[in-house]
Scaffold this active site. Structure first.
Site, PDB file in Angstrom:
ATOM      1  CG  ASN A   1     -67.814  -7.188   2.513  1.00  0.00           C
ATOM      2  OD1 ASN A   1     -68.015  -6.304   1.689  1.00  0.00           O
ATOM      3  ND2 ASN A   1     -66.902  -8.135   2.339  1.00  0.00           N
TER       4      ASN A   1
ATOM      5  CB  CYS B   1     -69.151   5.362 -38.085  1.00  0.00           C
ATOM      6  SG  CYS B   1     -69.380   4.110 -36.790  1.00  0.00           S
TER       7      CYS B   1
ATOM      8  CD  GLN C   1     -65.016  -5.203  -7.599  1.00  0.00           C
ATOM      9  OE1 GLN C   1     -65.228  -6.314  -8.079  1.00  0.00           O
ATOM     10  NE2 GLN C   1     -64.904  -5.001  -6.281  1.00  0.00           N
ATOM     11  CG  ASN C   2     -70.085  -0.398  -7.284  1.00  0.00           C
ATOM     12  OD1 ASN C   2     -70.043  -1.620  -7.400  1.00  0.00           O
ATOM     13  ND2 ASN C   2     -70.149   0.203  -6.114  1.00  0.00           N
ATOM     14  CB  VAL C   3     -71.096   0.488 -14.044  1.00  0.00           C
ATOM     15  CG1 VAL C   3     -69.948  -0.460 -14.332  1.00  0.00           C
ATOM     16  CG2 VAL C   3     -72.388  -0.297 -13.782  1.00  0.00           C
ATOM     17  CG  ASP C   4     -73.157   2.972  -8.718  1.00  0.00           C
ATOM     18  OD1 ASP C   4     -72.164   3.720  -8.547  1.00  0.00           O
ATOM     19  OD2 ASP C   4     -73.449   2.048  -7.938  1.00  0.00           O
TER      20      ASP C   4
ATOM     21  CG  HIS D   1     -65.750  -3.635 -13.801  1.00  0.00           C
ATOM     22  ND1 HIS D   1     -66.285  -4.228 -12.673  1.00  0.00           N
ATOM     23  CD2 HIS D   1     -64.574  -4.270 -14.037  1.00  0.00           C
ATOM     24  CE1 HIS D   1     -65.474  -5.177 -12.249  1.00  0.00           C
ATOM     25  NE2 HIS D   1     -64.430  -5.218 -13.060  1.00  0.00           N
TER      26      HIS D   1
END
Length: 323
Positions: free
Chosen positions: A323, A260, A174-177, A192
């Site tokens: 966790n 564009c 889920q991380n975008v790093d 994501h």
């Protein structure tokens, strides 16, 4: 802490997770601050959890991992809902419709991102990322399944037609790093998206964020100097955003699409948007191929990832939550 699921028990555990919400309806509601994980278990109890995890992993040959923001906190990137999560400090991430529909919202996002993203992008993988990469390289993580045209975006159909007919996946993050890839993991699906890559909203042209940020800094030097002065040690946000005190954004100049002339956005799924369907289908195929789902550093609060764990539970695929 380690939790296990076999044959339906997961539903009971899931109902006790605090701060649940729908991605669309209550995106930033957090009911309570969870306890500090450093104070939950003694060393003896931690070792017991390690032994349990080893017992769970050892008989399996096709484990798929789902990771969340909690995995990257040791790299200095805050999470959203953890004990020190940004939601508990009043952080409200950008909403998809706000970004698309408001030039003012885009200026605010890019202004804060111009300050926070370089710090965010300089973070490096921690031992958790490296451990998962090592497990993948040893053949202990990952699934393989038959490819399908349905697993590819229409703009990337060649990847299917000229591929070898097989998909591989070790991690759904889920991380975008981009820290999984930096640690050496090969078969990562970024559920994501990724903050380091930008996409034009109209024509789809891609652009590297470092190049975009450099241009934006050159266009807004005075504004940037003033903003940096208000950027503190705890100002970074989980998505590369930054908390800035008393900043105004009206004078900012945002570089347009080089192709564009429209506006660009990070190639990520903002809150309120949906994960691309082809990506969801590919992840579901990976889940049903696995003989175990290992969830690391995630509260499983957001449905976009929780649905895969729910699918695994429905098919009696063992689940471990770390966790």
């Amino acid at each position: 802490m380690v939790n296990f699921h076999n044959h339906g028990a997961f539903q009971t555990f899931r109902a006790r997770i605090p701060g649940q919400f729908s991605l669309r309806n209550r995106a930033h509601n957090v009911i309570e601050r969870p306890p500090d994980p450093q104070n939950l278990l003694s060393e003896i109890e931690q070792q017991g959890c390690v032994d349990q995890l080893l017992d769970w992993v050892s008989p399996k040959a096709n484990i798929l991992t789902i990771t969340g923001a909690g995995l990257s906190t040791e790299s200095g990137i805050p999470d959203y809902r953890g004990n020190r999560g940004s939601y508990h400090e009043g952080h409200k991430p950008m909403i998809h419709d706000q970004f698309i529909g408001s030039a003012e919202a885009r200026k605010r996002y890019w202004g804060r991102g111009m300050v926070g993203w370089r710090d965010f992008n300089e973070r490096r993988p921690n031992e958790g990322h490296k451990a998962l990469a090592q497990l993948e390289s040893m053949g202990l993580l990952g699934v393989s399944f038959t490819d399908s045209e349905d697993y590819h975006h229409e703009s990337n159909a060649d990847a299917y037609y000229f591929g070898n007919g097989v998909q591989h996946m070790s991690i759904i993050t889920q991380n975008v790093d981009y820290l999984h890839q930096r640690s050496g993991s090969q078969f990562v699906t970024e559920l994501h998206g990724r903050t380091s890559r930008l996409r034009c909203w109209d024509c789809g042209q891609l652009r590297d964020r470092a190049d975009f940020t450099q241009e934006m800094e050159s266009l807004n030097q005075e504004w940037l100097e003033n903003a940096i002065a208000s950027y503190g040690e705890k100002s970074m946000r989980p998505d590369g955003d930054a908390k800035l005190a008393n900043a105004t954004y009206g004078s900012l100049v945002i570089p347009p699409c080089q192709s564009c002339g429209s506006f660009v956005k990070p190639d990520v799924t903002f809150f309120g948007d949906s994960v691309p369907k082809h990506r969801v289908r590919r992840c579901k195929a990976a889940v049903t191929t696995a003989d175990g789902i290992l969830c690391v550093g995630t509260s499983l609060t957001v449905y976009s990832a929780y649905r895969f764990v729910k699918l695994a539970a429905a098919q009696n695929i063992p689940i471990c939550i770390l966790n």
